[in-house]
Design an enzyme around this catalytic site. Structure first.
Site, PDB file in Angstrom:
ATOM      1  N   CYS A  63       0.858  -1.180   0.000  1.00 20.84           N
ATOM      2  CA  CYS A  63       0.000   0.000   0.000  1.00 20.84           C
ATOM      3  C   CYS A  63       0.896   1.232   0.000  1.00 20.84           C
ATOM      4  O   CYS A  63       1.660   1.444   0.944  1.00 20.84           O
ATOM      5  CB  CYS A  63      -0.916  -0.002   1.217  1.00 20.84           C
ATOM      6  SG  CYS A  63      -2.038   1.409   1.288  1.00 20.84           S
ATOM      7  N   CYS A 109      -3.166   7.249  -4.822  1.00 20.72           N
ATOM      8  CA  CYS A 109      -2.959   5.803  -4.708  1.00 20.72           C
ATOM      9  C   CYS A 109      -1.556   5.414  -5.171  1.00 20.72           C
ATOM     10  O   CYS A 109      -1.229   5.536  -6.359  1.00 20.72           O
ATOM     11  CB  CYS A 109      -4.009   5.020  -5.485  1.00 20.72           C
ATOM     12  SG  CYS A 109      -3.912   3.231  -5.210  1.00 20.72           S
TER      13      CYS A 109
END
Length: 335
Positions: A90, A255
């Site tokens: 992530c 992201c």
């Protein structure tokens, strides 16, 4: 009866939440974080649900646990948790975790300004700049990223046939670029993107079973995210995206793994060159700076080593208890 208390530090990375769980990490078995991720999913996923889902979290909640490194040359290991699961990697979570860990003194890097972090997806090398007690920015060099498939099609009841590519940047992304039946994300609301993504992600994985499996780690598989592209808000930006994850979340940051996947897609198509800055906007307009640091390969796929730079801000400390006597101890979602 389960009753466990967790000390947490909350921050956001360019608008998307990050919750570092300071105490209460379960003891996990495994030779590396990939194996420990599997152990967590099997035995301790109730912790993820309790801390990420309502009423202690929300649809966009994301978090992490810090663990000791397995290789003494590295600084620490990390386990990512969020509403969508326990991710191999992530990017926004890394930027937020590093910011929290440095500012709160949770880790002591062997080399100031540089960190080697063990993630389930592999080793991630990190640089950061600090002014006083504050971290100004974090730059991570991500895992190998590649275009796994191009020119696939799926039928969408609302839009008709859509073409999409699938790229890997730490997770698998179905990337939908502007085309005949999709004019760009600027023509859609967040709720419309969520509705389309909920249906299409499931249909993609059903239509293309076993198509998206990481060649070096088969536990990483299937499309978990949808990435919709469109016109930028700032004319100086390179691209803009809306990333769908979990059951009904749009990433408020650009992201990190999505930016990595996007750069891998563009690189393979000859649209992005090594060393070029890729300024990527989120749905709300916040930005990451991406760059192809190195060309490489993964099995027979051309691949890149991407970097992502962004910032995070710490905004709170809290103590959360998961008590099995609470009927909503392990969280819920209202979909």
């Amino acid at each position: 009866m389960i009753k466990q208390t967790f000390e947490c530090i909350d921050a956001h990375t360019c608008g998307n939440p990050v919750r570092v769980i300071k105490t209460g990490a379960p003891l996990l078995k495994g030779a590396d974080m990939s194996e420990k991720r599997q152990h967590f999913l099997k035995e301790y996923d109730w912790i993820r649900k309790g801390l990420m889902f309502e009423p202690r979290g929300h649809d966009m909640m994301s978090g992490s646990f810090i663990y000791p490194q397995h290789n003494p040359e590295n600084d620490f290991a990390i386990l990512f948790i969020e509403t969508s699961g326990c991710l191999p990697m992530c990017g926004h979570g890394t930027i937020g975790t590093i910011t929290i860990a440095i500012e709160e003194g949770l880790i002591q890097p062997k080399v100031p300004g540089k960190i080697k972090m063990e993630a389930p997806a592999g080793l991630v090398e990190i640089e950061y700049q600090q002014t006083g007690n504050k971290v100004d920015w974090v730059k991570l060099t991500n895992v190998k990223s590649y275009l796994a498939a191009r020119g696939l099609t799926i039928d969408c009841p609302d839009l008709g046939e859509l073409q999409f590519d699938v790229a890997y940047g730490g997770n698998f992304y179905a990337i939908v670029d502007p085309q005949k039946n999709y004019k760009g994300l600027e023509h859609f609301t967040a709720s419309e993107i969520i509705g389309l993504s909920q249906y299409l992600r499931q249909q993609i994985n059903e239509k293309y079973p076993d198509h998206f499996i990481h060649p070096e780690n088969p536990t990483i598989r299937d499309v978990s995210h949808m990435l919709w592209t469109g016109r930028t808000i700032d004319p100086n930006s390179t691209g803009r995206n809306a990333v769908f994850y979990g059951d009904k979340a749009i990433d408020r940051s650009p992201c990190g793994t999505g930016t990595s996947a996007r750069m891998a897609q563009l690189y393979t198509k000859g649209l992005l060159q090594p060393g070029e800055n890729f300024i990527h906007e989120s749905f709300i307009g916040s930005k990451f700076i991406g760059k192809i640091e190195k060309e490489t390969s993964i099995e027979h796929y051309p691949a890149i080593i991407p970097s992502i730079q962004g910032w995070a801000r710490v905004y709170g400390h809290n103590t959360i208890t998961i008590d099995e006597e609470d009927p909503y101890a392990f969280g819920f979602q209202v979909i």
